[in-house]
Design a protein around this motif. Structure first.
Motif, mmCIF file in Angstrom:
data_model
loop_
_atom_site.group_PDB
_atom_site.id
_atom_site.type_symbol
_atom_site.label_atom_id
_atom_site.label_comp_id
_atom_site.label_asym_id
_atom_site.label_seq_id
_atom_site.Cartn_x
_atom_site.Cartn_y
_atom_site.Cartn_z
ATOM 1 N N PHE A 50 4.912 -4.013 -16.605
ATOM 2 C CA PHE A 50 5.716 -3.153 -17.484
ATOM 3 C C PHE A 50 4.742 -2.267 -18.255
ATOM 4 N N GLN A 51 4.299 -1.201 -17.586
ATOM 5 C CA GLN A 51 3.199 -0.403 -18.124
ATOM 6 C C GLN A 51 3.560 0.356 -19.384
ATOM 7 N N ARG A 52 4.863 0.511 -19.678
ATOM 8 C CA ARG A 52 5.222 1.283 -20.876
ATOM 9 C C ARG A 52 4.810 0.553 -22.151
ATOM 10 N N VAL B 248 0.104 -7.199 -6.935
ATOM 11 C CA VAL B 248 1.266 -7.043 -6.053
ATOM 12 C C VAL B 248 1.979 -5.725 -6.349
ATOM 13 N N ALA B 249 1.975 -4.841 -5.356
ATOM 14 C CA ALA B 249 2.647 -3.543 -5.488
ATOM 15 C C ALA B 249 3.566 -3.332 -4.289
ATOM 16 N N ALA B 250 3.963 -4.437 -3.663
ATOM 17 C CA ALA B 250 4.888 -4.355 -2.523
ATOM 18 C C ALA B 250 6.315 -4.237 -3.045
ATOM 19 N N SER B 251 7.242 -3.969 -2.144
ATOM 20 C CA SER B 251 8.650 -3.807 -2.520
ATOM 21 C C SER B 251 9.151 -5.018 -3.314
ATOM 22 N N THR B 252 10.126 -4.768 -4.169
ATOM 23 C CA THR B 252 10.619 -5.801 -5.096
ATOM 24 C C THR B 252 11.063 -7.072 -4.372
ATOM 25 N N ALA B 253 11.628 -6.928 -3.176
ATOM 26 C CA ALA B 253 12.127 -8.100 -2.449
ATOM 27 C C ALA B 253 11.018 -9.102 -2.131
ATOM 28 N N VAL B 254 9.749 -8.673 -2.204
ATOM 29 C CA VAL B 254 8.613 -9.539 -1.851
ATOM 30 C C VAL B 254 7.998 -10.207 -3.083
ATOM 31 N N HIS B 255 8.395 -9.774 -4.285
ATOM 32 C CA HIS B 255 7.732 -10.263 -5.501
ATOM 33 C C HIS B 255 7.800 -11.782 -5.643
ATOM 34 N N SER B 256 8.998 -12.348 -5.423
ATOM 35 C CA SER B 256 9.159 -13.804 -5.618
ATOM 36 C C SER B 256 8.233 -14.583 -4.695
ATOM 37 N N ALA C 247 -3.092 -5.794 1.841
ATOM 38 C CA ALA C 247 -2.056 -6.287 2.760
ATOM 39 C C ALA C 247 -0.819 -5.412 2.661
ATOM 40 N N ASP C 248 -0.242 -5.136 3.802
ATOM 41 C CA ASP C 248 1.040 -4.419 3.841
ATOM 42 C C ASP C 248 1.666 -4.719 5.207
ATOM 43 N N VAL C 249 2.988 -4.868 5.243
ATOM 44 C CA VAL C 249 3.633 -5.088 6.556
ATOM 45 C C VAL C 249 3.423 -3.906 7.476
ATOM 46 N N SER C 250 3.218 -2.758 6.906
ATOM 47 C CA SER C 250 2.917 -1.579 7.724
ATOM 48 C C SER C 250 1.411 -1.551 7.980
ATOM 49 N N SER D 246 -1.254 4.725 -18.656
ATOM 50 C CA SER D 246 -0.707 3.399 -19.005
ATOM 51 C C SER D 246 -0.932 2.414 -17.857
ATOM 52 N N TYR D 247 -0.785 2.900 -16.610
ATOM 53 C CA TYR D 247 -1.049 2.020 -15.457
ATOM 54 C C TYR D 247 -2.507 1.546 -15.488
ATOM 55 N N GLU D 248 -3.399 2.456 -15.831
ATOM 56 C CA GLU D 248 -4.812 2.069 -15.874
ATOM 57 C C GLU D 248 -5.070 1.086 -17.021
ATOM 58 N N CYS E 215 1.769 -8.685 -10.987
ATOM 59 C CA CYS E 215 2.870 -8.309 -10.100
ATOM 60 C C CYS E 215 3.639 -7.153 -10.717
ATOM 61 N N GLU E 216 3.893 -6.144 -9.917
ATOM 62 C CA GLU E 216 4.704 -5.019 -10.395
ATOM 63 C C GLU E 216 6.038 -5.526 -10.949
ATOM 64 N N LYS E 217 6.651 -4.740 -11.799
ATOM 65 C CA LYS E 217 7.986 -5.059 -12.272
ATOM 66 C C LYS E 217 8.953 -4.938 -11.094
ATOM 67 N N PRO E 218 10.074 -5.627 -11.036
ATOM 68 C CA PRO E 218 10.565 -6.551 -12.074
ATOM 69 C C PRO E 218 10.099 -7.997 -11.871
ATOM 70 N N ALA F 174 0.832 -1.209 0.000
ATOM 71 C CA ALA F 174 0.000 0.000 0.000
ATOM 72 C C ALA F 174 0.862 1.253 0.000
ATOM 73 N N GLY F 175 1.962 1.209 -0.759
ATOM 74 C CA GLY F 175 2.839 2.372 -0.875
ATOM 75 C C GLY F 175 2.425 3.216 -2.077
ATOM 76 N N ARG F 176 3.425 3.843 -2.720
ATOM 77 C CA ARG F 176 3.129 4.772 -3.827
ATOM 78 C C ARG F 176 2.342 4.093 -4.943
ATOM 79 N N ILE F 177 2.895 2.976 -5.439
ATOM 80 C CA ILE F 177 2.279 2.358 -6.617
ATOM 81 C C ILE F 177 1.025 1.573 -6.228
ATOM 82 N N GLY F 178 0.993 1.052 -4.994
ATOM 83 C CA GLY F 178 -0.213 0.349 -4.525
ATOM 84 C C GLY F 178 -1.405 1.296 -4.454
HETATM 85 N N1 NAD Z 1 5.823 0.157 -12.974
HETATM 86 C C1 NAD Z 1 6.343 1.264 -12.488
HETATM 87 O O1 NAD Z 1 6.536 2.242 -13.179
HETATM 88 C C2 NAD Z 1 6.679 1.324 -11.034
HETATM 89 C C3 NAD Z 1 6.853 2.570 -10.406
HETATM 90 C C4 NAD Z 1 7.173 2.570 -9.060
HETATM 91 C C5 NAD Z 1 7.333 1.396 -8.374
HETATM 92 N N2 NAD Z 1 7.166 0.212 -9.036
HETATM 93 C C6 NAD Z 1 7.364 -1.057 -8.312
HETATM 94 O O2 NAD Z 1 6.381 -1.165 -7.303
HETATM 95 C C7 NAD Z 1 6.944 -1.740 -6.142
HETATM 96 C C8 NAD Z 1 6.680 -0.821 -4.961
HETATM 97 O O3 NAD Z 1 7.274 0.434 -5.208
HETATM 98 P P1 NAD Z 1 6.765 1.754 -4.467
HETATM 99 O O4 NAD Z 1 7.438 2.869 -5.159
HETATM 100 O O5 NAD Z 1 5.275 1.753 -4.364
HETATM 101 O O6 NAD Z 1 7.434 1.533 -3.039
HETATM 102 P P2 NAD Z 1 6.889 2.005 -1.605
HETATM 103 O O7 NAD Z 1 8.042 1.858 -0.703
HETATM 104 O O8 NAD Z 1 6.187 3.304 -1.709
HETATM 105 O O9 NAD Z 1 5.793 0.900 -1.233
HETATM 106 C C9 NAD Z 1 6.115 -0.432 -0.982
HETATM 107 C C10 NAD Z 1 5.148 -0.967 0.051
HETATM 108 O O10 NAD Z 1 5.406 -2.363 0.206
HETATM 109 C C11 NAD Z 1 5.268 -2.656 1.577
HETATM 110 N N3 NAD Z 1 5.946 -3.904 1.917
HETATM 111 C C12 NAD Z 1 7.270 -4.134 2.056
HETATM 112 N N4 NAD Z 1 7.489 -5.425 2.401
HETATM 113 C C13 NAD Z 1 6.263 -6.023 2.472
HETATM 114 C C14 NAD Z 1 5.831 -7.332 2.777
HETATM 115 N N5 NAD Z 1 6.693 -8.307 3.110
HETATM 116 N N6 NAD Z 1 4.508 -7.592 2.754
HETATM 117 C C15 NAD Z 1 3.615 -6.622 2.444
HETATM 118 N N7 NAD Z 1 3.983 -5.352 2.154
HETATM 119 C C16 NAD Z 1 5.285 -5.059 2.148
HETATM 120 C C17 NAD Z 1 5.866 -1.451 2.295
HETATM 121 O O11 NAD Z 1 5.458 -1.383 3.642
HETATM 122 C C18 NAD Z 1 5.335 -0.315 1.439
HETATM 123 O O12 NAD Z 1 4.098 0.184 1.913
HETATM 124 C C19 NAD Z 1 8.427 -1.983 -6.444
HETATM 125 O O13 NAD Z 1 8.598 -3.335 -6.792
HETATM 126 C C20 NAD Z 1 8.726 -1.107 -7.658
HETATM 127 O O14 NAD Z 1 9.686 -1.700 -8.516
HETATM 128 C C21 NAD Z 1 6.848 0.159 -10.321
#
Ligand code: NAD
Length: 350
Positions: free
Chosen positions: A125-127, A73-81, A37-40, A290-292, A96-99, A11-15
């Motif tokens: 990969f919205q582009r 899935v819009a959580a940090s990249t480390a969670v994607h897998s 869902a978000d760890v925060s 493009s995201y939409e 799932c968000e990139k990558p 639930a961060g920027r992209i979420g």
């Molecule tokens: N397609 C695009 O153009 C684009 C743009 C920005 C970000 N992204 C991708 O989106 C993802 C998030 O980026 P962001 O900029 O929104 O980051 P962000 O830091 O604003 O948000 C990430 C969120 O993930 C949450 N999070 C972290 N670990 C978690 C877990 N284990 N379980 C649940 N939630 C967890 C964090 O608490 C945070 O709220 C990244 O993978 C990034 O590559 C893609």
């Protein structure tokens, strides 16, 4: 009609951006976000409250155990897998968000699990849904610029986002450049022969930790064709995403997109006074539609309706191997034989 139930993980920027796109799409498509869902706790709760109808949790596995049809899935990249693995395990469709993972090995493992589970997958990969990109590909396919022989892609953030953000994002090549490593497959669909990278650190904070923030990559394709990719964490003047395709009959160019292109008309004459976005996150302004479009396409994919599809897990894997090759070239200070590199990378991990 029964609504498709969706969960948003992250639930961060992209979420939050995806939540607002889904709200818009819910006006015309039968979808409902029922979990966040978000760890925060704060982030999860506040997005669920903004959506109105959604439950929230800090435990991502519990959304896979719920009755949702698909997860976004819009959580940090480390969670994607982990999310891709859980989607395969619990048979949930997944956007799932990139990558899609931090390296080729994890993406390959995800691909195998998802293929076996037979769930629908889209990587963000919205582009691929950018109007300029769609127009350029359509004109190229109609033969309007003849035989395409070179592509030039600039990808530069206006301002450095800080060390804290970079910590979990995967570095210049896998966070920022991964979009271009994906796009190049669409724009220049010719087998890649070699990859050569030069890089430097212009930003003192990044130089101090040995991270590259500026890079140029030459990709050699079969048929005496090549692509040039230019990345930077800090262009200062704009969110610089210009691209150009050249062919034997001419070229196609996507320029900077001004936030404001008002003409000032006065006794001094007529002045074009474009203003380019120098704030971060600038990608929200540049790619909002493009995201939409990519989320609309994912919903259509869930409904088995025809239409353009977003990037597959194979596309994400192709982008990641190319990113790995570019990084390997930089580390070795040498041109990489891409076919051999790719075979070793995929063979070694299968
Ligand atoms: N397609 C695009 O153009 C684009 C743009 C920005 C970000 N992204 C991708 O989106 C993802 C998030 O980026 P962001 O900029 O929104 O980051 P962000 O830091 O604003 O948000 C990430 C969120 O993930 C949450 N999070 C972290 N670990 C978690 C877990 N284990 N379980 C649940 N939630 C967890 C964090 O608490 C945070 O709220 C990244 O993978 C990034 O590559 C893609």
């Amino acid at each position: 009609m029964v609504a498709i139930k969706l969960a948003i993980i992250g639930a961060g920027r992209i979420g939050r951006l995806h939540a607002s796109s889904l709200k818009q799409l819910a006006l015309e498509l039968a979808i409902q976000v029922t979990w966040v869902a978000d760890v925060s706790e704060d982030a999860a709760r506040s997005l669920a409250e903004a959506i109105g109808s959604a439950n929230w949790t800090t435990n991502i596995e519990s959304v896979f155990l719920s009755d949702v049809d698909a997860v976004i899935v819009a959580a940090s990249t480390a969670v994607h897998s982990e999310c891709l693995r859980l989607a395969a395990q619990y048979h949930k469709h997944i956007f799932c968000e990139k990558p899609g993972g931090l390296n080729t090995e994890s993406l390959l493992a995800s691909k195998q699990a998802l293929d076996e589970a037979g769930v629908k997958v889209c990587i963000g990969f919205q582009r691929r849904f950018d109007r300029d990109v769609l127009e350029i590909v359509a004109k190229r396919d109609r033969g309007e610029i003849g035989d395409v022989f070179t592509a030039t892609l600039n990808h530069r953030d206006p301002v450095f986002q800080g060390i804290a953000y970079l910590g979990t994002a995967g570095g210049l090549f896998k966070d920022l450049g991964i979009h271009d490593f994906d796009l190049i497959h669409l724009l220049m669909p010719f087998p890649i022969k070699s990859v050569h990278t030069l890089g430097r650190s212009n930003i003192p904070d990044l130089a101090a930790v040995g991270q590259t923030d500026t890079a140029g990559i030459i990709i050699e394709h079969q048929g005496n064709r090549w692509s040039y990719l230019s990345f930077s964490r800090e262009a200062h003047f704009a969110y610089d995403q210009r691209l150009e395709l050249l062919g034997t009959k001419g070229g196609l160019v996507s320029k900077l997109h001004p936030v404001n292109a008002v003409e000032i008309c006065s006794s001094e004459g007529l002045v074009l006074d474009p203003h380019y976005s120098t704030d971060m996150p600038a990608f929200i302004y540049r790619h909002r539609l493009s995201y939409e479009r990519e989320l609309r396409s994912f919903i259509k994919q869930l409904l088995d309706e025809p239409g353009p599809r977003g990037a597959s897990i194979d596309d994400a894997l192709n982008a990641m191997v190319l990113a790995d090759a570019a990084m390997e070239s930089l580390a070795r200070g040498a041109r990489i034989d891409f076919e051999a590199f790719k075979a070793e990378k995929l063979g070694k991990t299968s």
